[in-house]
Design a protein around this motif. Sequence first.
Motif, PDB file in Angstrom:
ATOM      1  N   ILE A  17      32.036  26.178   3.043  1.00 57.58           N
ATOM      2  CA  ILE A  17      32.667  27.416   3.712  1.00 57.58           C
ATOM      3  C   ILE A  17      32.939  27.348   5.171  1.00 57.58           C
ATOM      4  N   ILE A  18      34.132  27.134   5.935  1.00 59.43           N
ATOM      5  CA  ILE A  18      34.043  27.259   7.155  1.00 59.43           C
ATOM      6  C   ILE A  18      34.283  28.622   7.449  1.00 59.43           C
ATOM      7  N   SER A  19      34.550  28.484   9.015  1.00 58.40           N
ATOM      8  CA  SER A  19      35.160  29.741   9.380  1.00 58.40           C
ATOM      9  C   SER A  19      36.460  29.553  10.253  1.00 58.40           C
ATOM     10  N   ILE A  20      37.340  30.565   9.688  1.00 59.31           N
ATOM     11  CA  ILE A  20      38.562  30.705  10.447  1.00 59.31           C
ATOM     12  C   ILE A  20      38.878  32.236  10.847  1.00 59.31           C
ATOM     13  N   THR A  21      38.431  32.594  11.889  1.00 52.41           N
ATOM     14  CA  THR A  21      38.469  34.048  11.991  1.00 52.41           C
ATOM     15  C   THR A  21      39.822  34.695  12.263  1.00 52.41           C
ATOM     16  N   ASN A  22      39.871  36.054  11.431  1.00 48.41           N
ATOM     17  CA  ASN A  22      41.172  36.567  11.026  1.00 48.41           C
ATOM     18  C   ASN A  22      41.617  36.679  12.550  1.00 48.41           C
ATOM     19  N   ALA A  23      43.124  37.297  12.574  1.00 49.98           N
ATOM     20  CA  ALA A  23      43.730  37.558  13.752  1.00 49.98           C
ATOM     21  C   ALA A  23      44.915  38.538  13.519  1.00 49.98           C
ATOM     22  N   GLN A  24      45.524  39.082  14.429  1.00 51.97           N
ATOM     23  CA  GLN A  24      46.647  40.261  14.082  1.00 51.97           C
ATOM     24  C   GLN A  24      47.961  39.593  14.828  1.00 51.97           C
ATOM     25  N   ASN A  25      49.098  39.878  14.353  1.00 52.94           N
ATOM     26  CA  ASN A  25      50.188  39.508  15.013  1.00 52.94           C
ATOM     27  C   ASN A  25      50.744  40.083  16.191  1.00 52.94           C
ATOM     28  N   LYS A  26      50.751  39.571  17.440  1.00 56.59           N
ATOM     29  CA  LYS A  26      50.691  40.309  18.879  1.00 56.59           C
ATOM     30  C   LYS A  26      52.198  40.804  18.731  1.00 56.59           C
ATOM     31  N   LYS A  27      53.040  40.047  18.702  1.00 56.60           N
ATOM     32  CA  LYS A  27      54.364  40.627  18.363  1.00 56.60           C
ATOM     33  C   LYS A  27      54.627  41.636  17.703  1.00 56.60           C
ATOM     34  N   TYR A  28      54.252  42.183  16.747  1.00 57.17           N
ATOM     35  CA  TYR A  28      54.395  43.225  15.818  1.00 57.17           C
ATOM     36  C   TYR A  28      53.665  44.274  16.456  1.00 57.17           C
ATOM     37  N   TRP A  29      52.195  44.291  16.706  1.00 52.98           N
ATOM     38  CA  TRP A  29      51.384  45.300  17.183  1.00 52.98           C
ATOM     39  C   TRP A  29      51.507  45.656  18.783  1.00 52.98           C
ATOM     40  N   ALA A  30      51.619  44.687  19.708  1.00 59.34           N
ATOM     41  CA  ALA A  30      51.475  45.206  20.848  1.00 59.34           C
ATOM     42  C   ALA A  30      52.822  46.100  21.431  1.00 59.34           C
ATOM     43  N   ASP A  31      52.549  46.822  22.369  1.00 58.19           N
ATOM     44  CA  ASP A  31      53.763  47.645  23.108  1.00 58.19           C
ATOM     45  C   ASP A  31      54.221  46.647  24.129  1.00 58.19           C
ATOM     46  N   LYS A  32      55.523  46.400  23.992  1.00 54.62           N
ATOM     47  CA  LYS A  32      56.118  45.408  24.969  1.00 54.62           C
ATOM     48  C   LYS A  32      56.005  45.866  26.189  1.00 54.62           C
ATOM     49  N   THR A  33      56.535  47.172  26.658  1.00 51.63           N
ATOM     50  CA  THR A  33      56.587  47.754  27.870  1.00 51.63           C
ATOM     51  C   THR A  33      55.032  47.581  28.565  1.00 51.63           C
ATOM     52  N   LEU A  34      53.917  47.845  27.788  1.00 51.79           N
ATOM     53  CA  LEU A  34      52.589  47.760  28.257  1.00 51.79           C
ATOM     54  C   LEU A  34      52.328  46.275  28.528  1.00 51.79           C
ATOM     55  N   LEU A  35      52.904  45.399  27.925  1.00 52.68           N
ATOM     56  CA  LEU A  35      52.640  44.020  28.054  1.00 52.68           C
ATOM     57  C   LEU A  35      53.416  43.551  29.388  1.00 52.68           C
ATOM     58  N   ARG A  36      54.817  44.242  29.616  1.00 54.90           N
ATOM     59  CA  ARG A  36      55.441  43.794  30.631  1.00 54.90           C
ATOM     60  C   ARG A  36      54.618  44.272  31.882  1.00 54.90           C
ATOM     61  N   ALA A  37      54.173  45.663  31.851  1.00 54.14           N
ATOM     62  CA  ALA A  37      53.329  45.943  33.012  1.00 54.14           C
ATOM     63  C   ALA A  37      52.244  45.217  33.601  1.00 54.14           C
ATOM     64  N   LEU A  38      51.222  44.613  32.342  1.00 52.24           N
ATOM     65  CA  LEU A  38      50.437  43.584  32.622  1.00 52.24           C
ATOM     66  C   LEU A  38      50.920  42.430  33.114  1.00 52.24           C
ATOM     67  N   ASP A  39      51.888  41.962  32.806  1.00 48.24           N
ATOM     68  CA  ASP A  39      52.229  40.682  33.149  1.00 48.24           C
ATOM     69  C   ASP A  39      53.036  40.639  34.628  1.00 48.24           C
ATOM     70  N   GLU A  40      53.497  41.907  34.976  1.00 46.32           N
ATOM     71  CA  GLU A  40      53.923  41.958  36.363  1.00 46.32           C
ATOM     72  C   GLU A  40      52.837  42.455  37.390  1.00 46.32           C
ATOM     73  N   HIS A  41      51.587  42.631  36.773  1.00 44.44           N
ATOM     74  CA  HIS A  41      50.384  43.181  37.652  1.00 44.44           C
ATOM     75  C   HIS A  41      50.656  44.539  38.329  1.00 44.44           C
ATOM     76  N   GLU A  42      51.482  45.320  37.557  1.00 43.73           N
ATOM     77  CA  GLU A  42      51.722  46.583  38.333  1.00 43.73           C
ATOM     78  C   GLU A  42      50.855  47.657  37.532  1.00 43.73           C
ATOM     79  N   ASP A  43      49.661  47.709  38.321  1.00 40.52           N
ATOM     80  CA  ASP A  43      48.608  48.689  37.645  1.00 40.52           C
ATOM     81  C   ASP A  43      49.047  50.286  37.306  1.00 40.52           C
ATOM     82  N   TYR A  44      50.070  50.817  38.299  1.00 35.72           N
ATOM     83  CA  TYR A  44      50.645  52.051  38.039  1.00 35.72           C
ATOM     84  C   TYR A  44      51.350  52.184  37.051  1.00 35.72           C
TER      85      TYR A  44
END
Length: 557
Positions: free
Chosen positions: A286-313
């Motif tokens: 029995i090994i470990s493969i930690t679960n994960a979730q699909n970022k493309k489905y779950w994450a808000d794209k606009t929120l990610l873009r603001a993160l990538d552009e370093h625009e806190d406001y």
Amino acid sequence: MKLHSYDINKKFSTSVAYFSMEFAIDQALKIYSGGLGFLSGSHMRSAYDLKQNIVGVGILWSFGYYDQVRNEDRTLKPQYTRKFYYFLEDLNVKVSVKVQNKDVVVKAFLLHPDVFGTAPIILLSTDTDENDYLSRTITHKLYEENERTRVAQEIVLGVGGVRVLEAINRSVDIYHMNEGHSLPLVYELYNRYKDIQVLREQIVFTTHTPEAAGNEVHNLHFLDEMGFFSGLDLDTVRSISGHQKDDNFSLTVGALRASKRANAVSKIHQRVSNEMWSNVEDKCEIISITNAQNKKYWADKTLLRALDEHEDYELVARKKHLKKLLFDEVADQTGKMFDPEILTIVWARRFAEYKRPGLLKHDLNRFIKFIENTEMPVQIIWAGKPYPTDHGAIDIFNELIYIGHRHPNIAVLIDYELSLSRLLKQGSDIWLNTPRITREACGTSGMSASMNGSIHFSINDGWHPEFARDRRNAFTIPEVDHNLSVTEQDTTDNKNLMDILEEVVVPIYYNKPKKWIKIMKNAMTEIDIEFDSTRLARDYYELLYDYKYSSDIEEPK
């Protein structure tokens, strides 16, 4: 029959049949109940993205799990409504399985990869005109309470799945049992191989929970009567499964002895699983493969873009907009108007006793003072589906509703499915996780919450210790001794939880907004890669599917 709409990536050419009782693919396809389905759904999406040679095999539940509605007094009411899915393709394939020595017809439908962007998924149904009413009910409801129906469902999934794959001439290198429900496939395949060591090279297994409900045990003779073993004599079954002396048959033990390798779903769960099953002879590693979730489905794209552009406001503005979208749902369901400026805590997942949905209110007087604080106010949302006959969990759900009647900043939401889950993860500030320690195998909901800047606040169990850096990207409730009594654990965990909320979380949100934004950004940045199901889908190929098994290899100590 060609099932994939994409060309297979040569790195992932091993042909895999992934058997799961539930898949959470899209809000429109209600064939899931909780975490097991959310995991398999994300896995199938990442398999599509990576162009992997996987086919999902599941069941087309005519009534789903259940629809969560309300009684007149607003308490929880489970309701069953027949579902129709016109986007599924009828494969015009029917096979027969024996259930209690009776032939039952199993019909197959295909979820085409391009409908929702997943690996192809074959869904099985006995709800067809060729069957009598009792046989048709086998695939009516997910996790049917009746033991005979439940075992019949497992026969349909395991035996029916294998036979459908053969009927469409689908060549399979690896059969992946996502939890023990599909174990009958082992005995169906043994009829062809007649050699368990050869068969083991083609089978892998994922164990998802230390809870008894996820590690089913049935009487061996009862399973034989039901047709669970595909006609094998019991001496052979005992030899294959290791149940030499005992008539209590564990599906998990049967799976561990029939697989070339198994995985737990976090590093802690690997340790717990190996301890739980340490006395099982000839079990696989029995090994470990930690679960994960699909970022493309779950994450808000606009929120990610603001993160990538370093625009806190922009990040803050988008988060407030996402909170408003969630609060529209709160208003629609409860008539309460929540404020996007106020710290919002969400507890949302399957309502089960060990997950302790009511831990926040364990010390009721302290809890009331906390939610009535007007200087640094909070808003709390609960959501989740109890098992429809788990009256203890339903009582907790309804008690929270009663408490909420007296407080405008408490909401208990129904209809906890994919759409609401995404709203909650995108619109919350804190994602609260309160299982009893060692009982949470993984707890993936916090991953998709962190992808959306909702800070994970958790008992140090499941996946959390692999990710969390306290007050950097998450908040952590200190560990307690799991050998303490339930009452002692609950009292200590509640005190620690409330201390951290009152002394750390709430003051940072209101008094140190720049620090809060930094923690949000760290959570969103550091959840990436390791907890995106792209990594999971790659790991399954490398560590399970393409792993070379030898019966001569000694298990690591």
